[in-house]
Design an enzyme around this catalytic site. Structure first.
Site, short mmCIF file in Angstrom:
data_model
loop_
_atom_site.label_atom_id
_atom_site.label_comp_id
_atom_site.label_asym_id
_atom_site.label_seq_id
_atom_site.Cartn_x
_atom_site.Cartn_y
_atom_site.Cartn_z
N CYS A 1 -30.16 12.02 -50.36
CA CYS A 1 -28.65 11.12 -49.88
C CYS A 1 -29.11 9.69 -49.04
O CYS A 1 -29.61 9.79 -48.37
CB CYS A 1 -28.09 12.28 -49.20
SG CYS A 1 -26.60 11.50 -48.32
N ARG B 1 -27.93 12.39 -60.93
CA ARG B 1 -26.95 12.02 -59.64
C ARG B 1 -27.82 11.99 -58.26
O ARG B 1 -28.20 10.84 -58.12
CB ARG B 1 -25.68 13.17 -59.61
CG ARG B 1 -24.43 12.66 -58.70
CD ARG B 1 -24.78 12.67 -57.26
NE ARG B 1 -25.01 14.35 -56.83
CZ ARG B 1 -25.41 14.55 -55.74
NH1 ARG B 1 -25.32 13.66 -54.82
NH2 ARG B 1 -25.52 15.90 -55.24
N ASP B 2 -28.09 12.96 -57.78
CA ASP B 2 -28.67 13.21 -56.57
C ASP B 2 -30.04 12.32 -56.65
O ASP B 2 -30.61 11.61 -55.88
CB ASP B 2 -29.05 14.46 -56.03
CG ASP B 2 -29.01 14.46 -54.30
OD1 ASP B 2 -29.05 13.41 -53.87
OD2 ASP B 2 -29.16 15.79 -53.79
#
Lengths: 306, 306
Positions: A240, A15-16
């Protein structure tokens, strides 16, 4: 130095970790990496996110990936959701554990999910109701808990206020996230121990980026403060897309290597982890920021690899 | 988290840092970097070594460099020596502080200086006599204190034995060095606190390499154990040419950034340090492993650089 016997690692590479990568990984590639991590005995994994496909294209095949990982549903396979719609989509794919993320800082939250922090806290209540109805575990991550790219310092009182609002609704786990890699060990120790002292029976998790080299020192400070669970990313991948200057998450194999060196068990097979990191490097076609992938793990009995 | 108000940084870039570099820096280049570090208020500097010029060509202009740095002799400008001959050559150039290095592990010491550890301990006595006669401060560094590339684990009792032999002769400072980047925070805390408890009035220093990402965590553990002085290298440059698998020293600007973030003063101007690191990168013509050089220092008031 009083240290715990075990610590839990939640790998967030899928994910990240992948969010800032140019190459979009196929479902096959993600599925293979997920299975390798599971077989290396990584106990919890964050697998993609149900955000709008146009916002983060890398995550657009998350539903299909969960369909492929069905037989591992006894595992803690978590997915990030930014809102109720994401929770509903995840539920449709049978996901049994969600991670709702929003920011302690208003400015970052507005940039990231177009809501104020207060609006996200209200949204959280709705999502929690939905999860309770559908028997889904709900984790909550508070981004920018240690500093914001736009606002700078975030007051400890603000974090305490947000934590209380979430704890009141009994989340599965609560994560304090250093979204942009600015936390220092003293700050980590102070903030997390003050929270743990208030809520000794709740489950806390920490999420660090190694942007300024303090990642492992922060994990050590978190352990000293009583935290027993950490987000890390295979190969140190990550960042992010909506946080200027963000770089890689703290590296799973480097963290596991340090913990095992200190006699703290994670249950993870470090050799398998390093092999999987090398495969990830080959898929992405660039070097990773992992130290242990480059230098190899230290073996006290056979210090020079034969 | 009880932390000290100040910590001393000894930058070793001009010695340990440059040893593995292909490009041989000129006296002009080294002189310029040394002056920049001095003007950034780095309080102690390890400047080159008086080893046999054929063994480490990079260090062959150390004498000339000290001649150029004469006007800074009130500073703590240290040079490494492997033997009495090196001490005599350094004395001829007016060097007032020497760092005698040998290894706790016999195998590494034999590879590095062709003596057993016991022979080096006897050699140390001779060098100490020479330094006392010539009013020269003598530091001692024990390489492979936390692990050896050939022997693996080095017994704590062995380090204690060596430390006692050196302390008996009252060195200026005693350094425990993790020559190959294998120390972990628990080990650092245990070994150094056990030694400091025995000799609370002596000056200890720690020397780490960031080979497996644990450098800053080890510094934190050293501080908790009571150490107030650390070797670091600008840009994270470095490694011992006679230690297989050795990589960069822990990075000066990353360490200073972490210490300042935690409210620990070093007296150093971090901005000047980062500027000097960028100059070093340009001289060497390759990227450095410094995190803060890449990401910039974190400013709580102005988080996004204008």
């Amino acid at each position: 130095m009083n240290l715990p016997e075990t610590v839990t690692i939640n790998d967030v590479m899928l994910r990240d970790g992948l969010q800032l990568e140019d190459k979009i990984l196929s479902v096959d590639e993600k599925n293979d990496l997920a299975i390798r991590l599971i077989e290396a005995n990584v106990k919890t994994l964050e697998v993609g996110s149900f955000v709008h496909p146009k916002l983060v294209e890398q995550m657009s095949n998350t539903g299909e990936l969960f369909d492929r990982l069905k037989k591992y549903e006894a595992m803690n396979l978590i997915t990030l959701i930014p809102n109720l719609k994401g929770a509903q989509r995840a539920a449709n794919h049978g996901v049994s554990q969600l991670n709702f993320v929003f920011s302690a800082s208003n400015t970052h939250n507005l940039q990231n999910v177009r809501q104020t922090t207060e609006e996200s806290l209200l949204h959280f209540e709705t999502i929690k109701d939905f999860c309770d109805e559908h028997n889904i575990k709900l984790d909550v991550s508070i981004a920018t808990s240690f500093g914001c790219p736009f606002e700078g310092e975030v007051a400890e009182e603000r974090i305490h206020f947000i934590v209380k609002r979430i704890i009141d609704r009994k989340p599965n786990t609560l994560t304090l996230a250093d979204t942009i890699g600015v936390a220092n060990p003293k700050q980590v120790y102070q903030l997390t121990s003050s929270i743990i002292n208030l809520y000794p029976n709740e489950r806390f998790n920490l999420h660090f980026h190694d942007t300024r080299g303090m990642g492992l020192a922060n994990i050590l400070a978190g352990i000293k403060a009583g935290v027993r669970s950490f987000d890390t990313s295979l190969g140190g991948l990550g960042g992010c897309p909506f946080a200027p200057g963000a770089t890689g998450n703290v590296c799973t194999e480097d963290v596991v290597h340090m913990l095992h060196s200190m006699g703290i068990d994670t249950g993870i097979n470090l050799d398998d982890l390093i092999t999987t990191s090398a495969i990830l490097r080959d898929i992405l076609g660039h070097e990773l920021s992992s130290s242990v992938l480059k230098a190899g793990k230290y073996n006290r009995k056979y210090p020079i690899p034969q």
